[in-house]
Design a protein around this motif. Sequence first.
Motif, short mmCIF file in Angstrom:
data_model
loop_
_atom_site.label_atom_id
_atom_site.label_comp_id
_atom_site.label_asym_id
_atom_site.label_seq_id
_atom_site.Cartn_x
_atom_site.Cartn_y
_atom_site.Cartn_z
N UNK A 119 -13.10 0.67 12.90
CA UNK A 119 -13.98 1.36 12.34
C UNK A 119 -14.89 1.29 11.27
N UNK A 120 -15.35 -0.18 11.42
CA UNK A 120 -16.11 -0.80 10.46
C UNK A 120 -15.59 -0.80 9.08
N UNK A 153 -23.38 5.48 3.71
CA UNK A 153 -23.07 4.16 2.89
C UNK A 153 -23.05 3.34 4.02
N UNK A 154 -23.68 1.86 3.96
CA UNK A 154 -23.84 0.80 4.89
C UNK A 154 -22.28 -0.07 5.16
N UNK A 192 -15.59 11.18 0.51
CA UNK A 192 -16.05 12.03 1.53
C UNK A 192 -16.86 11.48 2.75
N UNK A 193 -18.04 10.72 2.13
CA UNK A 193 -18.84 10.10 2.91
C UNK A 193 -18.35 9.08 3.55
N UNK A 194 -17.19 8.77 3.52
CA UNK A 194 -16.55 7.63 4.29
C UNK A 194 -15.42 8.08 5.06
N UNK A 207 0.87 -1.24 0.02
CA UNK A 207 -0.07 -0.19 0.03
C UNK A 207 1.01 1.24 0.08
N UNK A 208 0.48 2.08 -0.68
CA UNK A 208 1.36 3.36 -0.77
C UNK A 208 0.94 4.60 0.07
N UNK A 209 -0.32 4.62 0.25
CA UNK A 209 -0.86 5.66 1.08
C UNK A 209 -2.33 5.34 1.53
N UNK A 210 -2.78 6.11 2.34
CA UNK A 210 -3.95 5.84 2.99
C UNK A 210 -4.95 7.12 2.70
N UNK A 211 -5.86 7.15 1.97
CA UNK A 211 -6.84 8.24 2.12
C UNK A 211 -7.23 8.80 3.06
N UNK A 212 -8.22 9.92 3.23
CA UNK A 212 -8.89 10.33 4.34
C UNK A 212 -9.95 9.37 4.54
N UNK A 213 -10.32 8.57 3.84
CA UNK A 213 -11.51 7.59 4.28
C UNK A 213 -10.90 6.20 4.70
N UNK A 214 -9.55 6.32 4.95
CA UNK A 214 -8.89 5.24 5.64
C UNK A 214 -8.70 4.13 4.64
#
Lengths: 519, 258
Positions: free
Chosen positions: A500-501, A362-363, B229-231, A49-56
């Motif tokens: 975190x789900x 989102x579920x 963004x929603x996540x 993995x090279x990075x993790x976005x703000x959504x993890x």
Amino acid sequence: MLIQEGLTLEQKLAILSDAAKYDVACTSSGIDRRGQSGSIGNTSACGICHCFAADGRCISLLKILMTNACIYDCRYCINRVSNDTVRTTFTPEEICRLTIEFYRRNYIEGLFLSSGILNSPNETMEQICRTLWILREEYHFRGYIHVKAIPGADPELIACAGHLADRMSINLELPTGDGLRALAPAKSRKKILTPMRQIQNGITADRSAARERKKLKGAQQAVLPAALRDASPAGSVYRTVSSDPDTKPISAANGPSRKCLSSPVSPGEIADAEEVIPPRAPAPADVGSGIMPLSGSHLAGSRFVPAGQSTQMIIGATPETDRQILAVTEALYDRFDLKRVFFSAYTAINDDSRLPAIGTPPPLLREHRLYQADWLLRFYGFRAEELLTEDHPFFNTALDPKCSWAIRHPEIFPVEIMSADYHTLLRVPGLGVRSARRILTARRYQHLTFEDLKKCGVVLKRAGYFLTCSGTMYRPLRFDPAYLEAELAAGERADCRALSESAGPTGRQMSLFDDFHLS
Amino acid sequence: MDQTTIFLCEDSIAGICTGLYDASASRLGYRRLRLELNTGANDMELFCRYITVDPDPEKTSKVVRAIRQKISEQAWEYVYRAMLSAEATRADDIYRYLLTGFRFGASSLNRLADPAVHRLLELDRLVGNESHYFKEFLRFESIENDVLFARIRPKADVLTLVTPHFADRLPGENFLILDVGRGTAAVHPQNETWFLSSLAPENVNDLLSGHFDEYRDLWKTFYQSTAIQERRNYELQRSNMPLHYREFAPEFEKDVLR
Ligand code: SF4
């Protein structure tokens, strides 16, 4: 549709990566391919993995669409023709330059190229092939490439892409054919499953050909003088796979019987497709292409989709149960030999009466549970019908699927640590592949106590409820499902917060790495 | 009461190996000796005897050979990586493992419930994980003449574990990876084998000044737009990519003029 001219590369990148962000991909369970002088790039089976976005979620590939100027109108999709968004298309050169320059800086492991339908499926697939061709042949790129097969494109074009990419995927989009008919009128199960079958057959043919080559080479080498052996032209093919791609950590054959092909829930048209599409279609690996000069180039000898095939389903846009989704997932593994099935929690972005309202979260927990169950199918020898039943068609929100299964089976537990076999250990909540292997190794050398297990790094927080050491339990307790459920759910809440789900391909691949590559 | 003897080793492969050699040659027995790294500021204990170990290439190669031949190649790999770790007790941890290692040979690594074996594997894992992290999160920047330059600040001394990965991956590039904390640099000239060198911090600014790498900005753009963004989930992001590894990653850089 408004096609915007004169955009800068940066503007195009912003639009076409934003448009591709709902696709899931992961480079683990890939292949090892060493670098080569005169080329750029290698690949690593454990995934990087090279990075993790703000959504993890993990960023490992330059994930972009070739174009978002799509002629179709899939209801759930942000790029559907009826949406009023800015449209643009990358040139092959632009995609290659971005890939190479990002790769040199160690931003990415490679390219994930998907696309909207540019005028026609064939035109789109052709343009994708051209891009990959330039990347492999002119830029000598040996890094990872994941490419989408466009439903409806000619088999020759799909075959061509398969020789250039490491992994291919065709999105199943929705778990059932009904869902597809309602939300993606231009697509059909058949259009999706036909190329999926073609790729599967191509992979199978390619693997047996590779095995033959290996045998032949072994025979040749046996008669060659040692000094000449290293000079054999192993490096002439630009991609070689060092480890056999079909070795799975636990072969299905060792798990509980896999003979039960007709699952209680009909996986819908997955089964029907078997009739429509002959399982032994001509192997696409042999099919040349009129577009790319396949023969006479490196491609002629290259492997076909060496990192396997994957697919993706949208979760929560249509009303299927978890049980249906899992049955479809299992059917895809069994019948199409997929490497991965990904789930994408639906993000409500389009205003449409047939879809959840805009802003519906989102579920994510549901997606997480599906990934947990998927893991159990792939590595722990579970069958879908063991995890969910007609009476319980949805996953327990408070407990992970393995715990829920275990507390429904008091007849199996507790199991004795010194005598339980590997597959039984794997079914103990809290024990993973790594812990189970450690127990097997350690118990060869000494009689294990709970203290010893801890020293081996086995975590007893959950497993302690299900194990005995020389007949004694870790915690004296009655095996009472209701009590256990409450106890375990309390622990799970904390874990779930930590997770975190979100796990599976969005989670860190290190856990996979830990699980399968150490001790 | 028996007095404990402490072997003070230099913080290097040769230093630790020589310490292992001297400790075992002393025949004091494991209960009465300990290995420590000479940090120059060790807390001296009153009732201990201190012996300062001088790194010795011959003793070092004897130790290495003994581990490889009497235990296994794999054991040597573990021990080597453990020596690179940043754990203060590593010299002594390795000594304790070798007691088990020389007793049980190659199978010693399977004795997972033995605390010394467990500790060795733990050190190995710490170092292995950190080097894996840097293979992922290290970032090159294109400087003058298209040379690629990366800075890392690892806790363990992983530079020699990380560099081969990039040498295999980028054979045609001139690249330089600097361990900022230790001042050591791995230098890879185009199409040649790489070597270790040193680089003074004041030279780093010279290397970096006056260059504009347009792909940094393109990468930042991509990093932003690929997130849903929603996540949004910064906690998960942080557990997957700890802050420690973000220091030189352009996507986490505050937008200040460099
Ligand atoms: S084909 Fe459907 S899902 Fe794909 S980009 Fe077009 S509208 Fe979206």
